[in-house]
Write an enzyme that holds these catalytic residues in place. Sequence first.
Site, PDB file in Angstrom:
ATOM      1  N   LYS A 124       0.848  -1.199   0.000  1.00 21.69           N
ATOM      2  CA  LYS A 124       0.000   0.000   0.000  1.00 21.69           C
ATOM      3  C   LYS A 124       0.879   1.243   0.000  1.00 21.69           C
ATOM      4  O   LYS A 124       1.714   1.435   0.885  1.00 21.69           O
ATOM      5  CB  LYS A 124      -0.908   0.010   1.234  1.00 21.69           C
TER       6      LYS A 124
HETATM    7  O1  G3P Z   1      -8.710   0.587   4.388  1.00 22.33           O
HETATM    8  C1  G3P Z   1      -8.803   1.927   4.800  1.00 22.33           C
HETATM    9  C2  G3P Z   1      -9.510   2.054   6.067  1.00 22.33           C
HETATM   10  O2  G3P Z   1      -8.874   1.312   7.074  1.00 22.33           O
HETATM   11  C3  G3P Z   1      -9.753   3.446   6.545  1.00 22.33           C
HETATM   12  O3  G3P Z   1     -10.872   3.345   7.318  1.00 22.33           O
HETATM   13  O4  G3P Z   1     -12.406   3.857   9.111  1.00 22.33           O
HETATM   14  O5  G3P Z   1     -10.083   4.771   9.179  1.00 22.33           O
HETATM   15  O6  G3P Z   1     -11.736   5.665   7.547  1.00 22.33           O
HETATM   16  P1  G3P Z   1     -11.307   4.489   8.334  1.00 22.33           P
END
Ligand code: G3P
Length: 308
Positions: A124
């Site tokens: 990533k």
């Molecule tokens: O894969 C990306 C994800 O982990 C981000 O999620 O909930 O931190 O916006 P969030």
Amino acid sequence: MFNIYQTKAGTHSRRIRMPETHPSGGKKLPHPAARAPRIFADTATISEIKPLYQAGVISGVTTNPTLMKKAGAKSWEQAKEMAKELIKLVAPHPVNLELIELTEEGMIKQAQELASWGDNVVIKVPIGGYTAVNPSFDPFTGLKVAHALWQKDIKVNCTLVFNSTQALWAAQAGACYVSPFLGRLADYAYKNDLPERTPGNSLYWIEDHKNEKDDQNVSNSEYVASGGDRKDIGPRLIQEISAIFTNYDIHTEILAASFRNFSQLTECLLAGADILTVPANILQKVADHPLTSEGMKRFYEDSKVFEK
Ligand code: G3P
């Protein structure tokens, strides 16, 4: 405006030329969902991943430094051990690992180390934001790294994507996946939106139902977003990327990320996402619905009459 009733299955013409997600593997009975989207778990916590993987609910994992920390890693060394365990657990399915180095040279070196642990490793790479960390950094670091890794046959997932042009540049750099964060976009829109809370708009579901214990409505389709421009910003982004990738036959997979509720899963599938990476707390409930539970209880009660 994103409208599920107006979306077309435009992704088909693109997906038909991409590898099957559920190949039949020589079986006489072809897999009925050979081109279905893939679902990944958006967590680094092994105890959450294992049951979901064993049940066939997921076929891949995405992590990031925040999720590694949440899973208990207190150092990069511990995070690396965690990553190795994940790679082994879900092989040959993909495990997405995020780089923590921030210079082109450092990131390429780190990516090579991580990629050497298994063929199922995906690196990533944050698409941008480098100058936000340090104004002297090169803003194109992510694109340069993604391209260098493509040249080295290392699979890349360009992350932190918030508009369709970022997605296009990631694809041009050679990324196999792009990760639009629809939940964070929705959060942003929610905070900045005018107080126009149309009933049935999924964006407001969490806030509107914050203190409710019985969350029956979470599974109901009336919470699918309907109308309004900024409120639908998340699935609309997926739809835009999907349309652009279809127009130009780009095979970079759209990995929709940052989910907040069930409705967003449906929206992303209708909008043309190739993969959804979903937090464990949502995935744990995919086989359930209040009416399924009620139906099961009734079948169970009625089946007692057949007991010997
Ligand atoms: O894969 C990306 C994800 O982990 C981000 O999620 O909930 O931190 O916006 P969030």
